[in-house]
Design a protein around this motif. Structure first.
Motif, PDB file in Angstrom:
ATOM      1  N   ASN A 177      89.453  43.195   8.587  1.00 13.53           N
ATOM      2  CA  ASN A 177      90.167  42.017   8.112  1.00 13.53           C
ATOM      3  C   ASN A 177      91.662  42.227   7.938  1.00 13.53           C
ATOM      4  O   ASN A 177      92.409  41.253   7.784  1.00 13.53           O
ATOM      5  CB  ASN A 177      89.591  41.544   6.770  1.00 13.53           C
ATOM      6  CG  ASN A 177      88.242  40.879   6.937  1.00 13.53           C
ATOM      7  OD1 ASN A 177      88.043  40.048   7.807  1.00 13.53           O
ATOM      8  ND2 ASN A 177      87.294  41.264   6.090  1.00 13.53           N
TER       9      ASN A 177
ATOM     10  N   ILE B 174      89.211  34.675   7.423  1.00 16.42           N
ATOM     11  CA  ILE B 174      90.512  34.349   6.835  1.00 16.42           C
ATOM     12  C   ILE B 174      90.342  34.244   5.327  1.00 16.42           C
ATOM     13  O   ILE B 174      89.518  33.460   4.834  1.00 16.42           O
ATOM     14  CB  ILE B 174      91.056  33.023   7.381  1.00 16.42           C
ATOM     15  CG1 ILE B 174      91.184  33.071   8.900  1.00 16.42           C
ATOM     16  CG2 ILE B 174      92.416  32.700   6.754  1.00 16.42           C
ATOM     17  CD1 ILE B 174      91.537  31.730   9.517  1.00 16.42           C
TER      18      ILE B 174
ATOM     19  N   ASN C  91      94.664  38.075   4.465  1.00 10.55           N
ATOM     20  CA  ASN C  91      95.131  37.969   5.850  1.00 10.55           C
ATOM     21  C   ASN C  91      95.491  36.533   6.235  1.00 10.55           C
ATOM     22  O   ASN C  91      95.426  36.185   7.422  1.00 10.55           O
ATOM     23  CB  ASN C  91      94.061  38.518   6.806  1.00 10.55           C
ATOM     24  CG  ASN C  91      92.716  37.841   6.593  1.00 10.55           C
ATOM     25  OD1 ASN C  91      92.617  36.778   5.973  1.00 10.55           O
ATOM     26  ND2 ASN C  91      91.668  38.452   7.102  1.00 10.55           N
ATOM     27  N   ASP C  92      95.850  35.705   5.268  1.00  8.96           N
ATOM     28  CA  ASP C  92      96.194  34.304   5.558  1.00  8.96           C
ATOM     29  C   ASP C  92      97.658  34.177   5.985  1.00  8.96           C
ATOM     30  O   ASP C  92      98.384  33.297   5.540  1.00  8.96           O
ATOM     31  CB  ASP C  92      95.897  33.408   4.355  1.00  8.96           C
ATOM     32  CG  ASP C  92      96.578  33.854   3.074  1.00  8.96           C
ATOM     33  OD1 ASP C  92      96.931  35.045   2.969  1.00  8.96           O
ATOM     34  OD2 ASP C  92      96.750  33.012   2.167  1.00  8.96           O
TER      35      ASP C  92
ATOM     36  N   VAL D  82      97.715  38.864  10.910  1.00  5.95           N
ATOM     37  CA  VAL D  82      96.619  38.754  11.872  1.00  5.95           C
ATOM     38  C   VAL D  82      97.065  39.233  13.251  1.00  5.95           C
ATOM     39  O   VAL D  82      96.316  39.911  13.962  1.00  5.95           O
ATOM     40  CB  VAL D  82      96.078  37.315  11.931  1.00  5.95           C
ATOM     41  CG1 VAL D  82      94.988  37.189  12.993  1.00  5.95           C
ATOM     42  CG2 VAL D  82      95.517  36.897  10.568  1.00  5.95           C
TER      43      VAL D  82
ATOM     44  N   MET E 248      87.241  34.582  14.498  1.00  4.37           N
ATOM     45  CA  MET E 248      88.037  34.448  13.284  1.00  4.37           C
ATOM     46  C   MET E 248      87.403  33.291  12.510  1.00  4.37           C
ATOM     47  O   MET E 248      87.415  32.146  12.968  1.00  4.37           O
ATOM     48  CB  MET E 248      89.503  34.145  13.618  1.00  4.37           C
ATOM     49  CG  MET E 248      90.395  34.000  12.400  1.00  4.37           C
ATOM     50  SD  MET E 248      92.162  33.821  12.843  1.00  4.37           S
ATOM     51  CE  MET E 248      92.195  32.139  13.490  1.00  4.37           C
TER      52      MET E 248
ATOM     53  N   GLY F  44      94.260  28.354   9.236  1.00  3.13           N
ATOM     54  CA  GLY F  44      93.650  28.988  10.404  1.00  3.13           C
ATOM     55  C   GLY F  44      94.258  28.510  11.708  1.00  3.13           C
ATOM     56  O   GLY F  44      94.484  29.307  12.632  1.00  3.13           O
TER      57      GLY F  44
ATOM     58  N   ILE G 152      97.557  30.188  12.244  1.00  2.00           N
ATOM     59  CA  ILE G 152      97.388  31.566  12.719  1.00  2.00           C
ATOM     60  C   ILE G 152      97.072  31.573  14.214  1.00  2.00           C
ATOM     61  O   ILE G 152      97.640  32.363  14.984  1.00  2.00           O
ATOM     62  CB  ILE G 152      96.272  32.272  11.919  1.00  2.00           C
ATOM     63  CG1 ILE G 152      96.731  32.513  10.476  1.00  2.00           C
ATOM     64  CG2 ILE G 152      95.876  33.589  12.583  1.00  2.00           C
ATOM     65  CD1 ILE G 152      95.640  32.989   9.545  1.00  2.00           C
TER      66      ILE G 152
END
Length: 386
Positions: free
Chosen positions: A209, A238, A243-244, A249, A266, A285, A288
């Motif tokens: 992660n 996420i 890792n937001d 990422v 993901m 998300g 990302i």
């Protein structure tokens, strides 16, 4: 006793250890232990750099876990789709086979908190009925070993399961769902990989992660698996504070490719009781994904999915690259937000879409293309940039 087994024994797991090492209130630590026990092995503990960092958040119990009073324990309805103990059969040709309740660490965001760590919920007693179900259901060609973590089993026990599965003719693919390469890479030994490669095709999906989890030890573990002919995929979740962040990422997926692990999924975090403080917005998300698509190798771009509540399975999400779609053209934007037009064609064989139907003239054998007006025009609204 092997090194990895000793490290499991040396894990932080008692209430007193949680109080001493992480400064938790004793009463809160007891309540958390009653809800979902802790296990933090020495290797993963060593990756923590400071309190509240991305590694800490994933493994150290937090009182926020006790605040999800109304959340579901089984949002994906795995138990409802379990025809016999230890089997979840959601998709037509695949089955999930839970072979142990134990893990190398107990992730605080686990979607299976209701089962993991409880040997009565995922029992070896259920293996025989599971094997019988797999034998009888010839539509199943792909079996995913999970749990818990299947690599918590000894080599001998795991090999017994693999031998039995390979005696079932219609099972073509065996997958291991294991976090061990990430959280306890000492488990990946020459003896293990030499055993596994006897039962090919075997695939392994692991679970990194954050870039800090890619260490010399975890890199070696993944490379050993790959060298044994086991394709490696990664399934990332996420999580807020972990890792937001698109930059985090991007660093993760690029480092994964260097150790021969393909970013596979993901996930948006599941709506699991005790884990909702990790959840982010869907827009996070999509942001990302936008930062990956076109900005790094396509190999590094995972499928962004929601595992639908209620057992609907994985549903992919993508940023809105189609701005307009009709019978004549599709208007698209690329990763740089530049606009492009692509000519469209009709297809009578596909009345719900667009294209060209090809006919062969019976008299002279010439090919003839016939265009037609489709049933519908699709206009996709432009979304705000995320």
């Amino acid at each position: 006793m092997e090194l990895w087994q000793q490290m499991i024994r040396d894990s932080v797991h008692t209430v007193d250890q949680l109080v001493e090492k992480f400064g938790l209130d004793h009463k809160v630590a007891q309540e958390l232990d009653g809800f979902f026990q802790a296990r933090i092995n020495p290797y993963y503990l060593s990756l923590i750099r400071y309190p509240g960092d991305p590694i800490w958040l994933q493994c150290v119990p937090d009182k926020k876990e006790l605040e999800d009073f109304d959340a579901e324990e089984d949002p994906l309805m795995e138990d409802a789709m379990s025809p016999v103990p230890n089997i979840t059969h959601r998709y037509p040709d695949r089955a999930l086979f839970l072979v142990t309740s134990q893990c190398g660490i107990y992730c605080r965001f686990c979607t299976r908190k209701r089962k993991v760590g409880d040997h009565e919920k995922i029992s070896m007693k259920g293996l025989e009925s599971a094997f019988k179900y797999l034998e009888e259901h010839t539509e199943i060609r792909d079996v995913i070993l999970s749990g818990g973590d299947p690599l918590m089993l000894t080599d001998a026990m795991l090999e017994k399961i693999l031998q039995r599965l390979r005696q079932i003719p219609h099972i073509e693919i065996i997958r291991l769902g294991s976090k061990m390469p990430c959280v306890l890479p000492q488990r990946i030994t020459p003896k293990l990989v030499n055993m596994l490669k006897k039962y090919h095709p075997i695939y392994c999906n692991t679970h990194f992660n954050h870039p800090w989890e890619i260490t010399p030890e975890s890199s070696k573990a993944c490379q050993m698996m790959a060298d044994a002919g086991i394709p490696m995929g990664n399934q990332m979740v996420i999580m807020k504070g972990v890792n937001d962040d698109p930059a985090v990422v991007k660093e993760l997926v690029q480092k994964l490719l260097k150790i021969r692990v393909r970013p596979y999924y993901m996930y948006m975090a599941d709506e699991t009781k005790g884990a909702n403080h990790f959840r982010t917005s869907v827009e996070t998300g999509l942001k990302i994904l936008e930062a990956l698509r076109g900005h790094t190798s396509g190999l590094a771009v995972p499928h962004f999915v929601i595992d639908a509540p209620g057992g609907g399975g994985k549903i992919p999400l993508v940023p809105n690259y189609v701005l307009h779609h009709d019978e004549e053209k599709i208007i698209l934007r690329n990763y740089q937000n530049k606009i492009y037009t692509y000519k469209n064609y009709a297809d009578k064989n596909n009345p719900e879409g667009f294209g060209t139907k090809v006919k062969k003239n019976g008299k002279n054998g010439k090919i003839k293309k016939e265009e037609f007006k489709p049933r519908r025009i699709v206009k996709v609204p432009v979304l705000e940039e995320v």
